[in-house]
Every structure is written in structure tokens, then in C-alpha cells.
Design an enzyme around this catalytic site. Structure first.
Site, PDB file in Angstrom:
ATOM      1  N   HIS A  84       0.862  -1.188   0.000  1.00  0.00           N
ATOM      2  CA  HIS A  84       0.000   0.000   0.000  1.00  0.00           C
ATOM      3  C   HIS A  84       0.888   1.224   0.000  1.00  0.00           C
ATOM      4  O   HIS A  84       1.872   1.294   0.729  1.00  0.00           O
ATOM      5  CB  HIS A  84      -0.908   0.002   1.229  1.00  0.00           C
ATOM      6  CG  HIS A  84      -2.047   0.968   1.075  1.00  0.00           C
ATOM      7  ND1 HIS A  84      -3.247   0.615   0.518  1.00  0.00           N
ATOM      8  CD2 HIS A  84      -2.159   2.277   1.386  1.00  0.00           C
ATOM      9  CE1 HIS A  84      -4.054   1.663   0.493  1.00  0.00           C
ATOM     10  NE2 HIS A  84      -3.412   2.687   1.014  1.00  0.00           N
ATOM     11  N   ASP A 163     -13.842   3.340   7.250  1.00  0.00           N
ATOM     12  CA  ASP A 163     -12.811   4.010   6.450  1.00  0.00           C
ATOM     13  C   ASP A 163     -13.393   4.564   5.157  1.00  0.00           C
ATOM     14  O   ASP A 163     -12.982   5.626   4.696  1.00  0.00           O
ATOM     15  CB  ASP A 163     -11.638   3.081   6.136  1.00  0.00           C
ATOM     16  CG  ASP A 163     -10.581   3.822   5.321  1.00  0.00           C
ATOM     17  OD1 ASP A 163     -10.062   4.831   5.836  1.00  0.00           O
ATOM     18  OD2 ASP A 163     -10.328   3.446   4.165  1.00  0.00           O
ATOM     19  N   ARG A 170     -12.532  13.008   4.382  1.00  0.00           N
ATOM     20  CA  ARG A 170     -11.237  13.687   4.558  1.00  0.00           C
ATOM     21  C   ARG A 170     -10.762  14.309   3.256  1.00  0.00           C
ATOM     22  O   ARG A 170     -10.139  15.375   3.253  1.00  0.00           O
ATOM     23  CB  ARG A 170     -10.191  12.682   5.076  1.00  0.00           C
ATOM     24  CG  ARG A 170     -10.436  12.302   6.532  1.00  0.00           C
ATOM     25  CD  ARG A 170      -9.595  11.099   6.927  1.00  0.00           C
ATOM     26  NE  ARG A 170      -8.194  11.287   6.658  1.00  0.00           N
ATOM     27  CZ  ARG A 170      -7.400  10.342   6.150  1.00  0.00           C
ATOM     28  NH1 ARG A 170      -7.853   9.141   5.872  1.00  0.00           N
ATOM     29  NH2 ARG A 170      -6.135  10.599   5.924  1.00  0.00           N
ATOM     30  N   SER A 185      -6.363   4.576   8.591  1.00  0.00           N
ATOM     31  CA  SER A 185      -7.094   4.341   7.348  1.00  0.00           C
ATOM     32  C   SER A 185      -6.462   3.175   6.580  1.00  0.00           C
ATOM     33  O   SER A 185      -7.131   2.223   6.175  1.00  0.00           O
ATOM     34  CB  SER A 185      -7.057   5.625   6.499  1.00  0.00           C
ATOM     35  OG  SER A 185      -7.393   5.366   5.164  1.00  0.00           O
ATOM     36  N   LYS A 189      -7.860  -1.205   6.694  1.00  0.00           N
ATOM     37  CA  LYS A 189      -8.232  -1.938   5.470  1.00  0.00           C
ATOM     38  C   LYS A 189      -7.354  -3.163   5.283  1.00  0.00           C
ATOM     39  O   LYS A 189      -7.824  -4.241   4.933  1.00  0.00           O
ATOM     40  CB  LYS A 189      -8.043  -1.027   4.242  1.00  0.00           C
ATOM     41  CG  LYS A 189      -9.123  -0.004   4.088  1.00  0.00           C
ATOM     42  CD  LYS A 189      -8.891   0.842   2.861  1.00  0.00           C
ATOM     43  CE  LYS A 189      -7.713   1.765   3.032  1.00  0.00           C
ATOM     44  NZ  LYS A 189      -7.900   3.131   2.612  1.00  0.00           N
TER      45      LYS A 189
HETATM   46  N1  URA Z   1      -4.217   5.979   1.645  1.00  0.00           N
HETATM   47  C1  URA Z   1      -5.252   5.545   2.419  1.00  0.00           C
HETATM   48  O1  URA Z   1      -5.786   4.451   2.230  1.00  0.00           O
HETATM   49  N2  URA Z   1      -5.654   6.343   3.400  1.00  0.00           N
HETATM   50  C2  URA Z   1      -5.096   7.537   3.654  1.00  0.00           C
HETATM   51  O2  URA Z   1      -5.506   8.197   4.578  1.00  0.00           O
HETATM   52  C3  URA Z   1      -4.023   7.987   2.832  1.00  0.00           C
HETATM   53  C4  URA Z   1      -3.598   7.179   1.824  1.00  0.00           C
END
Ligand code: URA
Length: 427
Positions: A84, A163, A170, A185, A189
Site C-alpha cells: 500500500h 474508512d 477527509r 485508514s 483496510k
Molecule cells: N491511503 C489511504 O488508504 N488512506 C489515507 O488516509 C491515505 C492514503
């Protein structure tokens, strides 16, 4: 215990710590719609301004995981590996990386997001491929993973629904750049998704949410700690985001560049980072002897890409959308490009239509910025430096404002020290 949103907001606004009970309540009540968007926006802003302690972040993350279901990939015969990115400009790495790592023997369940602020989103990019579907049922995710080895899709509605709401909120309330909110966040996930191992690409620089190495390191350590506490083997690379990755920022433009990488070409920085992350993922998944450079060169990663796109309804051979209007920005002087600012280019791409101003907005598939030179390249005055793409030419002026100070050109012979792509590793 009775709770109300205003007391939770006031506690954080005044610099206090939120109790476990307050955190559990506010996340659950927001997910159910009892706490309104405007109240959560105020709380997010208080968190952004006043921060959170590690134990608050851990509880906030656990409450986000508990807001939905957890997936289970234990029936797969291959080890799972995921990565990620914290978000950057021109960061299309997931596109070549997922099929590449699958071609080397791991299963890659890549549940991805949409654009956030000035940064692009993997799903927005892939949706520029005609027919491609981001939304798959849990059964489809498992079946594509089993058959193809890699899947890139939206997290299902059941996975960390808190989220989903927070992320969209956000994006449009100036509350992205917060270590607790980004860490929770991403990790909620990834933990709910059930991957066995995770490599985090934590971006640093003007185009990243973390502008300094110190902040990026803190974010990386927070996320590695959250992953490890939940039994996910987690490693982070700090990588440069002072200039865009590759030569494109924008949805279809980035898909085209990713396909070039899978075909054995593409810009050197994109190839270097793809390979560095692939090696970390394969190592974390217990496949340290796999050779990702070979899988890029021999076409096996491209094979997986084509099968992965087809399995999700896309046509890997279809022409990608092109913009109706272009505007070329030329070099103001001759010399060496000393700086090409990632944030300015990201904002310009976003203003051209590649990102959203409101959470319900569509994105333009073909909008974005194409770079004709990178830091370190020689340019002559008047030569094309950038091409701006959009379907709505009234956006050019606003995008050009973002680019007013995006580029420095140093005189001939000036010394140029390239920034390495990978800056640090945190495990
Ligand atoms: N990627 C995400 O999944 N969440 C964030 O807050 C920033 C980048």
C-alpha cells in the site's frame, strides 16, 4: 455510557486524549449515520491539529476494523502479499507490481482506493480501461486471486466501512495529512483484508502527505507497529515523492505508462521502485528466490496483467481514452531541470479533471499532465516541458496557476545531485 459527538469533538479540540469508549462509540455511530459528516469533519480536524497517542491510534484502528467484516484468504494455495502506498503523484506502481508479484508465485489481493486530494487513486486509473470493473463480490475476489494470482479492486462495502466514509470525507475537508488518520485508514483496510504480509510505500516530499523524512518515518513506524500487533508481517520503504514518479500524472496516462513497464520499457524510476517493492513483497511472502526482473523481461508479468484485466471485464487491447484538448508548457530557459515539483503537478492534474473537488464528482479518464523532462535532464528554451490534458479547456488557466513555480532550470553545468528513489527501510 451515554455519549454525544460534541463532547468527543471538544475533548480532542482541547488537546485531550480520547478514551477507548469514546473512540469505539464515535466510529460505530459515524458508520451507522448517527454522527453526521460535519461532526466527523470537525473531529478529524481536531485530530489533525492535536494528534493522537499510539494507544489512541491502535484503538481507532481496531474500531475501524470492527466496523465491518474480515476477509479470509487461507484457502489459497499461494502465500499472500500486498503493498500500500501512502499516496503520491504519478504513483502508478500498483498497476505493474500486482501482476509482477503474482507472476513470481505470490497471491496479491490489492484492495485499492480512489484519488485523495492531489494524489491519484488506483481505481480511478484502472477505470479508464474500457469495461474494467472495480467492484467485485468477495467470491469474485477469491476466484480471480485463485485463477490469476492478482486482483486489484475496491474494498467491498463490508470491509472497514468506517474508512470508506472517513476517506471520502477527509478528501474534501482538508483533513488528509494526519499521521493517526492515514495510519488507521491504511492499516484498518489491510488488516481486515487478511493479507499475510504487507509492504508499505511511505512517500516523502512535496507531492506526499508527509513532507519530511522525520514525519514519514513516524508514519511508517506507526503502521509497521499496527501491522505487527495484528500478526501481519509488515515492512515499510520510505520513497522519494519530491518529483512525480515516471512521466505521467493522470488516470489513462498512467495506465499507458504502466503497460510500457510491463512490456519491458517505461521510465527508469518506475521500474526501479516496482522491482524494489516486488523484492520486499516476495521476501515477506517467503519467496526470496523469485526473480521479478526476469518476470518483467520475459513477459510473464504482462501475461498476468492481461488475464487480470480481462477477469474484471476489461479489454486489455482496447484503446485508452485520450483528451479532447491539450496545452503545451515550454521551458522558460536553457539549462538543466533542477526541480519539477510533485505537489504542483499533482494539483494541476487534479484541476485538469483527474481528481475530485467534491466526493460525488466523477473524474476525467484522459485528464492529467505528461512530463517531457525530469530533474537532471537538459532542456533548451522553448522546448516542450509539460503537456496538459483535459476534456474541458476552461480548466487550463487554473491548472497553469498551480504550475507557476513548479519548475527550476539551473544554468548549464550546474551540479545536479539526483535523489535516490528508495530512501530508507523500516521493519
Ligand atoms: N491511503 C489511504 O488508504 N488512506 C489515507 O488516509 C491515505 C492514503
Amino acid at each position: 455510557m451515554a455519549m454525544d459527538a460534541v463532547s468527543v469533538i471538544r475533548a480532542k479540540r482541547d488537546g485531550g486524549e480520547l478514551s477507548a469508549a469514546q473512540i469505539d462509540w464515535v466510529i460505530d455511530a459515524y458508520t451507522r449515520g448517527e454522527v453526521a459528516d460535519y461532526q466527523m469533519a470537525a473531529l478529524n480536524m481536531a485530530i489533525l491539529l492535536n494528534g493522537m497517542e499510539r494507544h489512541e491510534i491502535a484503538r481507532w484502528t481496531a474500531a475501524m476494523i470492527a466496523s465491518g467484516e474480515r476477509m479470509n484468504f487461507s484457502t489459497l494455495s499461494r502465500p499472500t502479499a500486498d503493498k500500500h502506498s501512502t499516496g503520491g503523484v504519478g504513483d502508478k506502481i500498483t498497476l505493474p507490481l500486482a501482476p509482477l508479484v503474482a507472476a513470481c508465485g505470490a497471491a496479491v489481493p490489492q484492495l485499492s482506493g480512489r484519488g485523495l486530494g492531489h494524489t491519484g487513486g488506483t481505481l480511478d486509473k484502472l477505470e479508464s480501461i474500457p469495461g474494467w470493473r472495480a467492484r467485485l463480490s468477495n467470491e469474485e475476489v477469491l476466484s480471480v486471486l485463485d485463477g490469476v494470482g492478482a486482483v486489484i479492486c475496491a474494498a467491498g462495502d463490508g470491509l472497514a466501512p468506517a474508512d470508506k466514509k472517513l476517506y471520502a470525507l477527509r478528501d474534501v475537508t482538508g483533513t488528509v495529512e494526519s499521521i493517526p488518520l492515514i495510519a488507521s485508514s491504511i492499516m484498518s483496510k489491510k488488516i481486515a483484508e487478511g493479507t499475510g504480509s504487507l509492504v508499505l510505500d511511505v512517500k516523502v516530499g512535496s507531492g506526499a502527505f508527509m513532507k519530511t523524512v522525520e514525519d514519514a518515518r513516524e508514519l511508517a513506524r506507526t503502521m509497521v507497529g499496527l501491522g505487527t500487533d495484528h500478526g501481519v508481517k509488515t515492512v515499510a520503504l520510505l520513497t522519494d515523492m519530491s518529483t512525480p514518479l515516471g512521466l505521467t500524472a493522470g488516470n489513462a496516462l498512467e495506465v499507458r505508462e504502466s503497460v510500457e513497464v510491463l512490456a519491458g520499457g517505461g521510465p527508469a524510476d518506475v521500474v526501479e521502485l516496482t522491482l524494489a517493492l516486488a523484492r520486499e513483497m516476495l521476501d515477506a511472502a517467503g519467496l526470496p528466490d523469485a526473480d521479478p526482473a526476469k518476470a518483467l523481461a520475459d513477459g510473464s508479468a504482462m501475461d498476468v496483467w492481461r488475464r487480470m484485466i480481462s477477469a474484471q471485464g476489461g479489454d486489455p487491447d482496447a484503446a485508452l481514452p485520450t483528451s479532447r484538448e491539450q496545452h503545451v508548457v515550454t521551458a522558460a530557459a536553457s539549462g538543466v531541470v533542477a526541480r519539477l515539483d510533485a505537489y504542483d503537478i499533482g494539483v494541476a492534474a487534479w484541476r485538469l479533471g483527474a481528481g475530485r473537488a467534491r466526493k460525488e464528482d466523477p473524474v476525467q479518464a484522459a485528464a492529467g499532465v505528461e512530463l517531457h523532462a525530469k530533474p537532471g535532464d537538459r532542456v533548451e528554451q522553448g522546448q516542450p516541458l509539460l503537456t496538459l490534458h483535459t476534456d474541458t479547456p476552461d480548466r487550463f488557466e487554473y491548472a497553469l496557476e498551480a504550475l507557476a513555480n513548479a519548475c527550476d532550470i539551473a544554468a548549464q553545468g550546474a551540479e545536479f545531485n539526483p535523489t535516490p528513489v528508495v530512501l530508507e527501510r523500516i521493519a
